[in-house]
Design a protein around this motif. Structure first.
Motif, mmCIF file in Angstrom:
data_model
loop_
_atom_site.group_PDB
_atom_site.id
_atom_site.type_symbol
_atom_site.label_atom_id
_atom_site.label_comp_id
_atom_site.label_asym_id
_atom_site.label_seq_id
_atom_site.Cartn_x
_atom_site.Cartn_y
_atom_site.Cartn_z
ATOM 1 N N THR A 1 53.248 -69.568 -60.575
ATOM 2 C CA THR A 1 51.971 -69.925 -61.206
ATOM 3 C C THR A 1 51.680 -71.409 -61.024
ATOM 4 O OG1 THR A 1 52.335 -68.209 -62.873
ATOM 5 C CG2 THR A 1 50.668 -69.887 -63.343
ATOM 6 N N SER A 2 52.686 -72.248 -61.211
ATOM 7 C CA SER A 2 52.501 -73.695 -61.045
ATOM 8 C C SER A 2 52.176 -74.036 -59.597
ATOM 9 C CB SER A 2 53.764 -74.427 -61.492
ATOM 10 O OG SER A 2 53.630 -75.815 -61.276
ATOM 11 N N ASP A 3 52.919 -73.405 -58.650
ATOM 12 C CA ASP A 3 52.653 -73.681 -57.246
ATOM 13 C C ASP A 3 51.256 -73.246 -56.836
ATOM 14 O OD1 ASP A 3 55.084 -74.848 -56.858
ATOM 15 O OD2 ASP A 3 56.030 -73.101 -55.912
ATOM 16 N N ALA A 4 50.829 -72.089 -57.329
ATOM 17 C CA ALA A 4 49.489 -71.596 -56.998
ATOM 18 C C ALA A 4 48.417 -72.546 -57.528
ATOM 19 C CB ALA A 4 49.295 -70.194 -57.563
ATOM 20 N N PHE B 1 56.542 -75.305 -48.260
ATOM 21 C CA PHE B 1 57.780 -74.659 -47.819
ATOM 22 C C PHE B 1 58.157 -73.493 -48.739
ATOM 23 C CE2 PHE B 1 59.125 -78.918 -45.796
ATOM 24 C CZ PHE B 1 58.484 -78.570 -44.620
ATOM 25 N N ARG B 2 57.927 -73.671 -50.051
ATOM 26 C CA ARG B 2 58.242 -72.577 -50.971
ATOM 27 C C ARG B 2 57.349 -71.371 -50.721
ATOM 28 N NH1 ARG B 2 58.931 -76.888 -54.755
ATOM 29 N NH2 ARG B 2 56.833 -76.582 -55.584
ATOM 30 N N ILE B 3 56.085 -71.636 -50.406
ATOM 31 C CA ILE B 3 55.172 -70.523 -50.116
ATOM 32 C C ILE B 3 55.586 -69.846 -48.808
ATOM 33 C CG2 ILE B 3 52.800 -69.961 -49.498
ATOM 34 C CD1 ILE B 3 51.901 -72.162 -51.409
ATOM 35 N N MET B 4 55.991 -70.607 -47.813
ATOM 36 C CA MET B 4 56.456 -70.030 -46.556
ATOM 37 C C MET B 4 57.736 -69.218 -46.760
ATOM 38 S SD MET B 4 55.821 -73.140 -43.852
ATOM 39 C CE MET B 4 56.536 -72.171 -42.540
ATOM 40 N N LYS B 5 58.547 -69.678 -47.686
ATOM 41 C CA LYS B 5 59.784 -68.932 -47.995
ATOM 42 C C LYS B 5 59.483 -67.520 -48.445
ATOM 43 C CE LYS B 5 63.545 -68.972 -51.400
ATOM 44 N NZ LYS B 5 64.120 -69.689 -52.575
ATOM 45 N N GLY B 6 58.497 -67.397 -49.309
ATOM 46 C CA GLY B 6 58.141 -66.062 -49.776
ATOM 47 C C GLY B 6 57.449 -65.226 -48.721
ATOM 48 N N VAL B 7 56.611 -65.912 -47.876
ATOM 49 C CA VAL B 7 55.855 -65.180 -46.858
ATOM 50 C C VAL B 7 56.780 -64.603 -45.794
ATOM 51 C CG1 VAL B 7 54.141 -65.427 -45.039
ATOM 52 C CG2 VAL B 7 53.748 -66.479 -47.264
ATOM 53 N N VAL B 8 57.748 -65.397 -45.311
ATOM 54 C CA VAL B 8 58.633 -64.939 -44.234
ATOM 55 C C VAL B 8 59.867 -64.229 -44.750
ATOM 56 C CG1 VAL B 8 57.829 -66.779 -42.748
ATOM 57 C CG2 VAL B 8 59.866 -67.145 -44.123
ATOM 58 N N GLY B 9 60.075 -64.204 -46.081
ATOM 59 C CA GLY B 9 61.203 -63.468 -46.665
ATOM 60 C C GLY B 9 62.516 -64.195 -46.584
ATOM 61 N N VAL B 10 62.535 -65.507 -46.735
ATOM 62 C CA VAL B 10 63.777 -66.284 -46.750
ATOM 63 C C VAL B 10 64.329 -66.288 -48.168
ATOM 64 C CG1 VAL B 10 64.772 -68.565 -46.379
ATOM 65 C CG2 VAL B 10 63.010 -67.704 -44.836
ATOM 66 N N ASP B 11 65.630 -65.939 -48.283
ATOM 67 C CA ASP B 11 66.232 -65.858 -49.619
ATOM 68 C C ASP B 11 66.639 -67.210 -50.160
ATOM 69 O OD1 ASP B 11 65.969 -63.105 -49.534
ATOM 70 O OD2 ASP B 11 67.937 -62.806 -48.594
ATOM 71 N N SER B 12 67.086 -68.121 -49.262
ATOM 72 C CA SER B 12 67.595 -69.406 -49.728
ATOM 73 C C SER B 12 67.304 -70.473 -48.675
ATOM 74 C CB SER B 12 69.105 -69.325 -49.986
ATOM 75 O OG SER B 12 69.635 -70.600 -50.286
#
Length: 839
Positions: free
Chosen positions: A759-762, A789-800
């Motif tokens: 929510t904060s990032d959005a 980078f955090r948004i890209m993490k969720g988009v591409v499915g990176v766990d860590s």
């Protein structure tokens, strides 16, 4: 010896003799042969009286004439005011020594004017000398410069009064002005006054010979600026016919005025438009065949003549009687060498061998002021070609002009003039803009006063070229520094009015402009209209005028041109055109400022206006927004920026809009409150708005604050202070589009889990994208990249974001290295066999 030397002196060189010798010789030349009589005694007494002075023979007079001149002269003392004035003139009043030439030519022109006027009233007045002209000559050996005119001349009394007392010169008034606090006006044009004394800037001695029709005798005035002057009858008789001849004996540091080019350039600069012809005695070198007489002279063995001639060139003075027309010729003589045939065999015994050449210096009178003051003529009599040619002579920079205004101003101040607009602006027009002045020449009676006057027109009109000629302008005594008077200010206002009238007519002509062959470039393509060509070159100057010239702002505003949302890439629109095409219900003129047309075309601020088919002005020049801030309204229509809060349209149902905003405000209150708390000082408030159509959010500034474009311009200033940039930042308002899916989704996220990282990032991503699309910059770039980078993490499915281990390098076996060495040896053997020669 003295008599024979004077008689046989081939070059009229200056020769020094003792005073008794001169007196004795003069007595003999005068016809007195009684060596012991009274005449001789008087001569010797005269010699004893002036013995001890270092006297040179005056090149203007023969020895006999010099003696008569000194014996018949009457000595006068300058009045105290004149003596003090001469000291001021010589030591501090004038900035440039060359001013003396302008002053003397001006006085000569005034004397010629008076003679012409008297010639009209009295037909026989000009019989003493028909030509009305000024002549300038110099003698390098004698170091003299002479200026003569055929004007009214002066009698003995006028010489004493005009050049030595304050009776006619106006010197007393000038001295009172120097010592007083008043702002009295002085107009010295047309009088032998203070301007005459500028002659001592370059002269150590001055001799003035003058002949007036009112007196039979020609007189000579002479002074060395030592507090006294002498006046005597001219022993040469009436050599002038009518007029005045001023001879200056130049100082050692004034040798530059003994040069053709220097004198001619000064005449063309200051006096090129004088009505009367100014002739300069110039030197022209010719290569000619040697004549018989020269050969005979050398054969006679005249050693003295040989010494004189050897290594020098022959001088032939064409100033003979009956050759008046030849002296006035404006064409330089040229002599081409005759080509000698290859088969020609010269006779060494012949004195007529044409292959023998020599250099000859001839003197001829050349007119130096061949330009005419077309501003003094009726404009109906002047052709366009004459106007264009006059501009080329005026500008002298290779540019052209097709736009001018020829006018005569009347009223409190009367003056004539011509103003031009150049076709092209200088390449450095707006570099150090405020150090450049309009090139408008200020004349008084066709005499140049200055061409570096920075107060005549405002700075934004510094592209103008032209001339202004006034008889009413009050000048200070040396015509060098102009007084700050009311008359001068009135003249400046009239010039601005005429300049704006010329530009307005040029702009109005665009409505009826139809291109012809002259409006095509070298490729055959039609160029822009005349006013748009002007706008491309000098449009910034008009915008500067809107900012600086409050009294003419309304006129200048009508001259502005803008790209708009309806003008197309190549079109321009005026505010008058905009108002003429406004909607019936439209009450505002809308504009938006940005870096380029491409950026503005895609701006979210235009979505609503495009939907309503409203035209928007594009301010893409950095100066545009500065000038727009000075225009509050135009023809009753308010100027409104679409990037600032308070945007309204005239076609809404205000009650319906208010009720709808109230409902949206209540629905989105949790989201607006959350966003305000999250953004902190980045945003002053978050509101729901109907400004945007398809974008989720925009950021606007306060009505009186700087826009995003203005902040960008001010930060880009070369001398901007980062510590003060905070003062440039305006209060920002985030306006949400309540109908956009992202906004409604973010509302549900805030209602479900306001503390979640997503929510904060959005919310922050909403701010970042809004700032970028609204023209602002992102201040915390590091935080922005981490969110991305955090948004890209969720988009591409990176766990860590934990890093992977380093890649392992596998070592190769030694056998593989030996095999590689063997291969290299085999290659060497092959190369060796290839190098062996064939049997």
């Amino acid at each position: 010896f003295f008599i024979l030397s004077i008689r046989d002196n081939p070059k009229n060189k200056i020769m020094k003799f003792s005073i008794p010798t001169i007196a004795l010789a003069c007595t003999i030349l005068a016809g007195t042969t009684d060596w012991s009589g009274s005449s001789m005694g008087a001569s010797l007494a005269f010699a004893d009286e002036i013995e001890g002075t270092d006297t040179e023979v005056n090149p203007l007079f023969s020895a006999e004439e010099q003696a008569l001149l000194e014996s018949s002269s009457e000595k006068f003392e300058f009045q105290a005011e004149v003596t003090r004035l001469m000291d001021i003139v010589i030591n501090s009043l004038y900035k440039n020594k060359e001013i003396f030439l302008r002053e003397l030519i001006s006085n000569a022109s005034d004397a010629l004017d008076k003679a012409r006027f008297k010639g009209i009233k009295e037909k026989e007045y000009l019989d003493t000398k028909k030509e009305l002209e000024v002549r300038i000559s110099y003698d390098k050996e004698a170091r003299t410069l002479t200026i003569s005119d055929s004007g009214v001349g002066m009698t003995r009394t006028e010489l004493v009064d005009n050049l030595g007392t304050v009776a006619k010169s106006g010197t007393t008034n000038f001295m009172e002005q120097l010592g007083g606090e008043g702002d009295g006006d002085l107009s010295m044009i047309g009088q032998f006054g203070v301007g005459f004394y500028s002659i001592y800037l370059v002269s150590e001695k001055v001799t003035v010979a003058s002949k007036s029709n009112d007196e039979d005798t020609q007189h000579v005035w002479s002074s060395q600026a030592d507090g006294s002057f002498v006046v005597s009858p001219d022993p040469r008789g009436n050599t002038l016919g009518r007029g005045t001849e001023i001879t200056m004996y130049l100082k050692d540091d004034a040798s530059e005025f003994l040069d053709d080019y220097k004198i001619e350039s000064l005449v063309k600069r200051y006096s090129e438009f004088i009505t009367f012809p100014i002739y300069l005695r110039k030197t022209v070198e010719e290569i000619v065949a040697a004549d018989d007489e020269d050969d005979e002279e050398y054969e006679d063995g005249d050693e003295e003549d040989l010494d004189e001639e050897e290594g020098e060139v022959e001088y032939e003075d064409e100033e003979e009687e009956g050759e008046e027309e030849e002296k006035k010729t404006e064409t330089k003589k040229t002599t081409e060498n005759t080509k000698i045939p290859d088969s020609y065999n010269p006779d060494p015994d012949s004195p007529h061998d044409p292959t023998i050449k020599k250099a000859v210096l001839n003197f001829e009178w050349v007119r130096a002021n061949d330009n005419t003051a077309i501003w003094a003529r009726d404009k109906e009599e002047i052709t366009d070609d004459e106007y264009k040619e006059f501009y080329r002579n005026l500008a002298k920079d290779g540019t052209a002009s097709n736009n001018w205004i020829h006018f005569k101003a009347e009223g409190e101040v009367e003056f004539k003039g011509i103003l031009y607009i150049p076709e092209e602006a200088p390449h450095d027009m707006y570099d150090k803009f405020y150090e450049k002045d309009a090139k408008i020449r200020l004349y008084v009676r066709k005499v140049l006063i200055t061409d570096e006057f920075d107060d005549l027109v405002p700075q934004y009109l510094n592209f103008l070229r032209g001339v202004v000629d006034s008889d009413d302008l009050p000048l200070n005594v040396n015509r060098e520094g102009l007084q700050q008077s009311k008359i001068l200010k009135v003249m400046g206002k009239k010039l601005v009015r005429k300049a704006l009238e010329m530009i307005r007519k040029l702009a109005k002509a665009d409505d009826e402009w139809e291109p012809d062959e002259d409006d095509k470039d070298q490729k055959g393509e039609v160029r822009k209209s005349p006013y748009m060509r002007f706008w491309d070159q000098f449009g910034k100057s008009i915008k500067l005028g809107v900012i600086e010239d409050t009294s003419n702002r309304s006129k200048l505003t009508k001259l502005l041109r803008y790209k708009t949302s309806k003008s197309g890439a190549d079109g321009w629109r005026s505010l008058e055109d905009y108002v003429a095409d406004m909607k019936e219900w439209q009450t505002n003129i809308y504009y938006i400022a940005g870096e380029s047309m491409e950026a503005l075309e895609s701006s979210p601020f235009l979505e609503k206006l495009k939907q309503k088919d409203l035209e928007v002005l594009y301010l893409i020049d950095p100066i545009d927004e500065y000038s727009m801030q000075q225009i509050m309204e135009f023809e009753g229509k308010r100027m409104m920026s679409v990037t600032k809060e308070g945007l309204k349209f005239g076609d809404e149902d205000e009650d319906l809009v208010a009720a709808r905003e109230k409902a949206y405000k209540a629905k989105f209150l949790p989201l607006t409150t959350f966003l305000k708390d999250t953004y902190g000082q980045k945003i002053s408030k978050v509101v729901v708005s109907s400004r945007v159509e398809t974008s989720p959010v925009v950021i606007v500034t306060g009505q009186w604050g700087n826009s995003a474009n203005m902040e960008r311009i001010m930060r880009a200033q070369a001398l901007s202070d980062r510590n003060q940039n905070s003062y440039l930042t305006s209060q920002k308002t985030m306006e949400l589009n309540p109908r956009h899916p992202l906004i409604t989704k973010l509302l549900s996220m805030v209602e479900d889990d306001p503390d979640a990282q997503e929510t904060s990032d959005a919310a922050m991503m909403l701010y970042d994208t809004a700032a970028l699309t609204s023209g602002f910059t992102i201040e915390d770039v590091d935080a922005y990249t981490q969110r991305m980078f955090r948004i890209m993490k969720g988009v591409v499915g990176v766990d860590s974001f934990d890093l992977e281990e380093e890649i392992e390098i596998v070592e190769e076996d030694d056998d593989d290295d030996d095999d590689l060495d063997d291969d290299e040896d085999d290659l060497d053997d092959i190369d060796g066999h290839m190098d062996e020669p064939e049997l």
